[in-house]
Design a protein around this motif. Structure first.
Motif, PDB file in Angstrom:
ATOM      1  N   ALA A  84     -91.625  62.386  15.489  1.00 29.68           N
ATOM      2  CA  ALA A  84     -91.129  61.993  16.727  1.00 29.68           C
ATOM      3  C   ALA A  84     -90.499  60.583  16.644  1.00 29.68           C
ATOM      4  CB  ALA A  84     -91.998  62.014  17.827  1.00 29.68           C
ATOM      5  N   ARG A  85     -91.289  59.811  15.922  1.00 31.19           N
ATOM      6  CA  ARG A  85     -90.666  58.273  15.641  1.00 31.19           C
ATOM      7  C   ARG A  85     -89.305  58.274  14.957  1.00 31.19           C
ATOM      8  NH1 ARG A  85     -94.229  54.669  17.252  1.00 31.19           N
ATOM      9  NH2 ARG A  85     -96.191  55.098  17.489  1.00 31.19           N
ATOM     10  N   HIS A  86     -88.976  59.452  14.097  1.00 32.24           N
ATOM     11  CA  HIS A  86     -87.648  59.795  13.415  1.00 32.24           C
ATOM     12  C   HIS A  86     -86.905  60.577  14.059  1.00 32.24           C
ATOM     13  CE1 HIS A  86     -90.450  57.143  10.444  1.00 32.24           C
ATOM     14  NE2 HIS A  86     -89.494  57.124   9.834  1.00 32.24           N
ATOM     15  N   GLY A  87     -86.971  60.676  15.357  1.00 30.64           N
ATOM     16  CA  GLY A  87     -85.970  61.568  16.198  1.00 30.64           C
ATOM     17  C   GLY A  87     -86.059  62.915  16.364  1.00 30.64           C
ATOM     18  N   MET A  88     -87.221  63.692  16.053  1.00 25.62           N
ATOM     19  CA  MET A  88     -87.604  64.915  16.209  1.00 25.62           C
ATOM     20  C   MET A  88     -88.420  64.856  17.793  1.00 25.62           C
ATOM     21  SD  MET A  88     -89.370  67.689  14.486  1.00 25.62           S
ATOM     22  CE  MET A  88     -88.295  67.727  12.914  1.00 25.62           C
ATOM     23  N   LEU A 171     -87.469  69.208  29.672  1.00 29.42           N
ATOM     24  CA  LEU A 171     -86.191  68.819  28.736  1.00 29.42           C
ATOM     25  C   LEU A 171     -85.833  67.433  28.975  1.00 29.42           C
ATOM     26  CD1 LEU A 171     -83.529  69.339  26.828  1.00 29.42           C
ATOM     27  CD2 LEU A 171     -82.591  70.248  29.378  1.00 29.42           C
ATOM     28  N   ALA A 172     -85.959  66.963  30.010  1.00 31.54           N
ATOM     29  CA  ALA A 172     -85.585  65.500  30.386  1.00 31.54           C
ATOM     30  C   ALA A 172     -86.430  64.481  29.771  1.00 31.54           C
ATOM     31  CB  ALA A 172     -85.439  65.197  32.145  1.00 31.54           C
ATOM     32  N   ARG A 173     -87.503  64.789  29.689  1.00 28.83           N
ATOM     33  CA  ARG A 173     -88.686  63.968  28.996  1.00 28.83           C
ATOM     34  C   ARG A 173     -88.515  63.838  27.639  1.00 28.83           C
ATOM     35  NH1 ARG A 173     -95.046  65.223  29.673  1.00 28.83           N
ATOM     36  NH2 ARG A 173     -94.263  66.942  28.208  1.00 28.83           N
ATOM     37  N   ALA A 174     -88.247  65.199  27.009  1.00 26.47           N
ATOM     38  CA  ALA A 174     -87.796  65.052  25.616  1.00 26.47           C
ATOM     39  C   ALA A 174     -86.720  64.402  25.057  1.00 26.47           C
ATOM     40  CB  ALA A 174     -87.870  66.767  25.255  1.00 26.47           C
ATOM     41  N   VAL A 175     -85.613  64.195  26.098  1.00 29.05           N
ATOM     42  CA  VAL A 175     -84.546  63.322  25.692  1.00 29.05           C
ATOM     43  C   VAL A 175     -84.595  62.188  26.309  1.00 29.05           C
ATOM     44  CG1 VAL A 175     -83.321  65.450  25.276  1.00 29.05           C
ATOM     45  CG2 VAL A 175     -83.124  64.155  27.441  1.00 29.05           C
ATOM     46  N   ALA A 176     -85.618  61.430  27.015  1.00 30.27           N
ATOM     47  CA  ALA A 176     -85.521  60.085  27.455  1.00 30.27           C
ATOM     48  C   ALA A 176     -85.343  59.190  26.395  1.00 30.27           C
ATOM     49  CB  ALA A 176     -86.891  60.152  28.118  1.00 30.27           C
ATOM     50  N   PRO A 179     -82.953  61.972  20.988  1.00 32.62           N
ATOM     51  CA  PRO A 179     -83.448  62.787  19.870  1.00 32.62           C
ATOM     52  C   PRO A 179     -82.367  62.923  18.773  1.00 32.62           C
ATOM     53  CG  PRO A 179     -83.232  64.339  21.656  1.00 32.62           C
ATOM     54  CD  PRO A 179     -82.721  62.871  22.317  1.00 32.62           C
ATOM     55  N   ARG A 180     -82.572  63.036  17.451  1.00 30.11           N
ATOM     56  CA  ARG A 180     -81.712  63.418  16.676  1.00 30.11           C
ATOM     57  C   ARG A 180     -81.861  64.998  16.428  1.00 30.11           C
ATOM     58  NH1 ARG A 180     -78.619  62.139  13.347  1.00 30.11           N
ATOM     59  NH2 ARG A 180     -79.622  62.803  11.232  1.00 30.11           N
TER      60      ARG A 180
END
Length: 264
Positions: A84-88, A171-176, A179-180
């Protein structure tokens, strides 16, 4: 050098992934790769191994065979937090919202990084004061809510929302924090046709404008075929077929195993 250049074309790769539950092979030799800016669909009948593959890709489960690459680096043994810290980012079949928080606060919490990776997370960590930090998170949350058509729901409690709206909040929370790589597990489940249209628009924007690689599991085959440039079909833990939506829809093996004779 050629192998390295080839890997750099993909942001996420699964190579020869196998998972066993006792004597049962949930996944066998699964290869999958997603490019930046691509929306790839993952379909198949119940029990095909789709969610198990998502668990491997996101670090929740380690494979018994094979591995996972993120930006060309082997992350097979890395934790979900590290990824997650690296964009997933990932959503789940079962909703995972903080029901007693407002919609806006769900997005603010998603940006609570400490020593995070790059991009917006790095900007937050570098904020000179706590007040600046909080302002940046609130501004980003409002912008994402507008993009997802949720700004009118910002003050509502997430646990009180109907299913379709709750899916959009996920979805909104996942892209707050941008993401890569985004893994979406049945995001259209319980949505109306209008909500599915909004979902598709947001996903296309993420891929086309922000270069995000999106891997989408969804049982609504018509939705997948319309949204995804490429589709991978799993059956009994193996890749049955892959290609463009038209190629997969016309594949006799896919018709027999999943779509039926009257393919959408």
């Amino acid at each position: 050098m050629r192998e390295r250049e080839k890997r750099q074309r993909y942001v996420l790769e699964a190579s020869g992934v196998g998972v066993r539950f006792g004597g049962i092979h949930a996944l066998q030799g699964v290869d999958l790769a997603v490019r930046p800016g691509e929306v790839c669909g993952l379909i198949g009948p119940n029990g095909a191994g789709k969610t198990t593959l998502f668990d491997v890709l996101s670090g929740i489960r380690r494979p018994d065979e094979g591995g996972v690459l993120l930006d060309g680096a082997d992350v097979t043994r890395r934790s979900p937090v590290w990824r997650a810290r690296h964009g997933m980012r990932r959503t789940f079949q079962r909703q995972q919202l903080f029901g007693q928080l407002t919609v806006a606060d769900n997005l603010v919490v998603a940006q609570e990084w400490r020593g995070g990776g790059g991009g917006f997370a790095a900007d937050l960590v570098a904020a000179p004061t706590r007040r600046t930090y909080e302002r940046m998170r609130r501004e980003r949350s409002r912008a994402v809510l507008r993009e997802c058509g949720l700004d009118a729901l910002a003050g509502e409690y997430a646990g009180a929302l109907p299913v379709g709206q709750a899916r959009m909040v996920e979805l909104a929370r996942a892209v707050a924090d941008p993401p890569r790589v985004l893994l979406l597990d049945e995001p259209a489940s319980g949505m109306t046709a209008e909500e599915r249209g909004q979902l598709a628009a947001v996903v296309r924007h993420l891929a086309d404008e922000e270069g995000c690689a999106v891997l989408l599991v969804e049982h609504n085959v018509a939705f997948v075929m319309e949204l995804c440039a490429r589709v991978v079909v799993l059956d009994l833990g193996r890749v049955l077929a892959h290609g463009t939506a038209a190629e997969v829809r016309a594949d006799p093996k896919v018709r027999d195993a999943y779509l039926g004779t009257a393919a959408p």
